[in-house]
Structure formats: C-alpha cells, structure tokens
Design an enzyme around this catalytic site. Structure first.
Site, PDB file in Angstrom:
ATOM      1  N   ASP A 129       0.830  -1.200   0.000  1.00 38.52           N
ATOM      2  CA  ASP A 129       0.000   0.000   0.000  1.00 38.52           C
ATOM      3  C   ASP A 129       0.869   1.257   0.000  1.00 38.52           C
ATOM      4  O   ASP A 129       1.972   1.267   0.553  1.00 38.52           O
ATOM      5  CB  ASP A 129      -0.907   0.025   1.224  1.00 38.52           C
ATOM      6  N   ARG A 177      -3.405  -1.489  -7.863  1.00 40.53           N
ATOM      7  CA  ARG A 177      -4.682  -0.997  -7.353  1.00 40.53           C
ATOM      8  C   ARG A 177      -4.699   0.518  -7.535  1.00 40.53           C
ATOM      9  O   ARG A 177      -3.785   1.220  -7.089  1.00 40.53           O
ATOM     10  CB  ARG A 177      -4.846  -1.334  -5.868  1.00 40.53           C
TER      11      ARG A 177
END
Length: 323
Positions: A129, A177
């Site tokens: 992330d 993502r």
C-alpha cells in the site's frame, strides 16, 4: 473542510486509544472484519460464499519501535499461514511504515522480504500500500528492490498525485490498485478538487486497463463504476484483466451486485483493533462514505457515526481553545 476534520480525527492519539479500548462498543465490527485471525477468516469465508475475494490488511501504520514492527510482521505472516491453511480466497495488503520504514530502510526491507517470500511459497499476492507523499518514493524503492527476486507483488497508484501517471507507466507490468487517495496532501504535489482527482482517476484506470497487467479499481463511486463498465464494453476488455474493489462494510449490496454480474470483485478486509485512523481516512477520502455508514450503522443499532461526530466535536472544541 469536512475532509480536513476527518484527517484531523485520524491523527488524534486520544481518540485512537479510546477506539482501541472501546472499538466493539463503538460498532467497529461494521468496518473491521475481525480483531483476530479466527474472526477474520470467518468473515473472509462469508465473502467467498458470495463470489467475493479479499485483500487483508493488518491495521496499523507509522510505527517507530522495532518491537511493534516485528509484531506486525508476525501478525501478517500468521495471517498468510491461516489463509493458506483454510483455503480461503484472499491475499495480503500491507503498509511499509507498519513494518519499520520510519525506523530503518534496511530493517523494513528485511521484514518485507520475509513476508513476500512466505507468500510466494503459497502463490499468494502481496500488495504494498502507498501512504502519504513523504513515504511514496521510499515505498517504490522497496517495491523495485523486491521485484528483482519476486513476482507476487504489486502496489497502489493514488490518483490525486501529479506523479501518478508516471508511476503507473513505470510499473504497468505489475498488478496495480488504483485509488483516489486518502491523505491530506499539499497543492504542490497533489490535485485538490474532486473534479481534478476524478478526471485523473479515470485516466489512470483507462490507461492501465488497456496497457497494464491487472487493474484493481478501488472505488465506491457508482458514477466511476458505470463509466468503467461502459469502457470495458467499448474496448472489449476481458474480465480477467481487472477487478472492482471496495472496503469491508461499505455498499455491501453493490458489492454483491457487481460480483453477481460476473466481475472479479475483491473486498479490502481490515483486521485488528487499530481501526480508528483507518476509518477516519476512509471518511476523509470520500465524505459521502459517512452517508453509507449512517444507513448501515443505525439499522444495526451501532454507534460508529456517533463516535465520529463526538470526535469531531472534541477536535472542534480543542481548536477553539487554541485560538
């Protein structure tokens, strides 16, 4: 202004500590899949039964003590083992700052290598992330180093950053993502208006759908989703090339609806007791999420919204006192 309030709440240590202590009473189970591995695996099974996969996040970030980073590494590796043992459809999302990036780069890299190597043995994906702007380049450095030896990693592209398209093109051969972004960033590095962010978000999605390896489209915005559906139909893009992603506990009916249409769908599944900052940033990222929570919270007689508003009140009073 509302976004600033939620960002401020996410950084309030007093409220974070209270949330850890009283999380379930505040209704944390609405947005957190479990406080431990057993509860989380049960939640993942429930999602899988609906045709939905999961990406699992051990909550917590901005760690400054080695002991805490090592504990986080153990939690993540235990979750990888549990996912493999239980045969559920899930992979891992993790934050470099939780694993020691703010302590020592080499220390963080070694922690990541252990995690990625274990996941690689089980053919499991690891998503790195992205966090606030100050950690973006170091996180890409970690990703690039790990990519030399492992092919089971991907990362996140945050659409509000000016550099987003360059980063996406550089890493288009990875599973990515794409998100709008959830931190408060200055105008010299990031778009500030919703219109600018949405426009760039769509550009990034379209580029990676046409040129990238695999695209995870992370949004609750039905307008963006409708646009993507029309785009994939127009360009005859295979469903194997992308998935939609949403957060655990948000727009559950829409999640099931998209899965029932045959799209790959993945829910972002947080677990643990360090949920407060995560939740506040989700509201900051898209204040409309507060409406989604209201609808779900009050039908379940939970009190998340009350907790959030109480926090806003406390922050507001503190701000007035400083003035």
């Amino acid at each position: 202004m509302l976004k600033d309030v939620f960002i401020g709440l996410s950084q309030n240590r007093l409220l974070t500590a209270a949330a850890k202590k009283y999380g379930l009473k505040l209704g944390a189970q609405t947005v957190v899949a479990g406080t431990n591995i057993e509860e989380t695996i049960k939640s993942i099974r429930s999602l899988n039964a609906q045709g939905i996969s999961a990406t699992v996040d051990n909550l917590g970030e901005f760690v400054f003590e080695r002991e805490a980073a090592l504990e986080a590494k153990t939690n993540i590796m235990d979750m990888i083992e549990a996912i493999h043992k239980n045969g559920v459809d899930a992979h891992i999302s993790l934050k470099p700052t939780q694993l020691g990036l703010d302590i020592d780069y080499g220390f963080c890299l070694e922690n990541l290598k252990e995690i990625v190597a274990l996941a690689h043995n089980y053919h499991m994906h690891i998503n790195i992330d992205m966090e606030d702007y100050g950690h973006v380049q170091p996180s890409y450095d970690l990703l690039n180093e790990l990519s030399k030896d492992y092919d089971n990693i991907g990362t996140v592209i945050q659409a509000y950053f000016f550099r987003a398209m360059d980063d996406l093109q550089e890493h288009k051969d990875l599973r990515l993502r794409i998100v709008k972004g959830a931190y408060k960033e200055p105008a010299d590095v990031a778009y500030q208006t919703r219109e600018e962010i949405d426009e760039n978000f769509i550009k990034l999605i379209e580029y990676h759908l046409l040129n990238g390896k695999f695209t995870s489209i992370a949004t609750h915005d039905h307008n963006i989703i409708n646009h993507v559906e029309a785009f994939i139909k127009e360009h005859d893009i295979s469903y194997d090339k992308f998935e939609f992603q949403m957060l655990y506990g948000f727009r559950k009916e829409l999640q099931r609806e998209l899965a029932d249409k045959g799209y790959n769908f993945c829910t972002y599944v947080p677990f643990g007791d360090d949920w407060y900052a995560y939740f506040m940033r989700r509201l900051a990222e898209r204040p409309q999420n507060l409406n989604l929570v209201f609808k779900q919270v009050f039908t379940k007689k939970n009190n998340i919204a009350i907790g959030a508003l109480a926090g806003a009140f406390v922050l507001g009073r503190a701000t007035k006192k400083r003035k």
